[in-house]
Every structure is written in C-alpha cells, then in structure tokens.
Design a protein around this motif. Sequence first.
Motif: not given
Length: 74
Positions: A54-70, A22-27
């Motif tokens: 393009d829907g990709a994020y990098q976690l603090p440990d270096g793991t790259v993830v792709k968004v599937v829902a929001c 779960r990733i939160q995009r905050r303002c």
Amino acid sequence: MTDYTKRALELIAVASDGNTYRIQRRCQTLPGDEDGSHYYCCLPDGHQVAWLGDGAYQLPDGTVVKVVACALHK
C-alpha cells in the motif's frame, strides 16, 4: 550473469518527520528464470528497502515511509 538493463522506477517517499527519500524499484532477471523478472527496492547507495504494501516502505534503519511520487529513472 544478472541482467540489470531494465530502467528503474524512482520513488519519492516521505517519513512522518517530513524527511524525503529516493527509493529505486529495480528489475532483476536471472538466467534460467521461467517467470522472468524479480523486483527489489533499494536506496541510491544500494541498501535494500522492504516493501510493506500500500505504498509503504521500510528503510534499513527501520524508518517507515510513504510514496508521494514516482517516475522512470533515466
């Protein structure tokens, strides 16, 4: 004082190993900001997440993830 009153967008992202995150995009609105708001992404525990585009994020440990829902976080 920082204004965190805007609702967060909650993203569900998946890593290549199948783990979901779960990733939160905050303002964040800072006083005196002429252009208004800045957005940042973090895990629910507050650790920052890097947006790669393009829907990709990098976690603090270096793991790259792709968004599937929001959804809007309540």
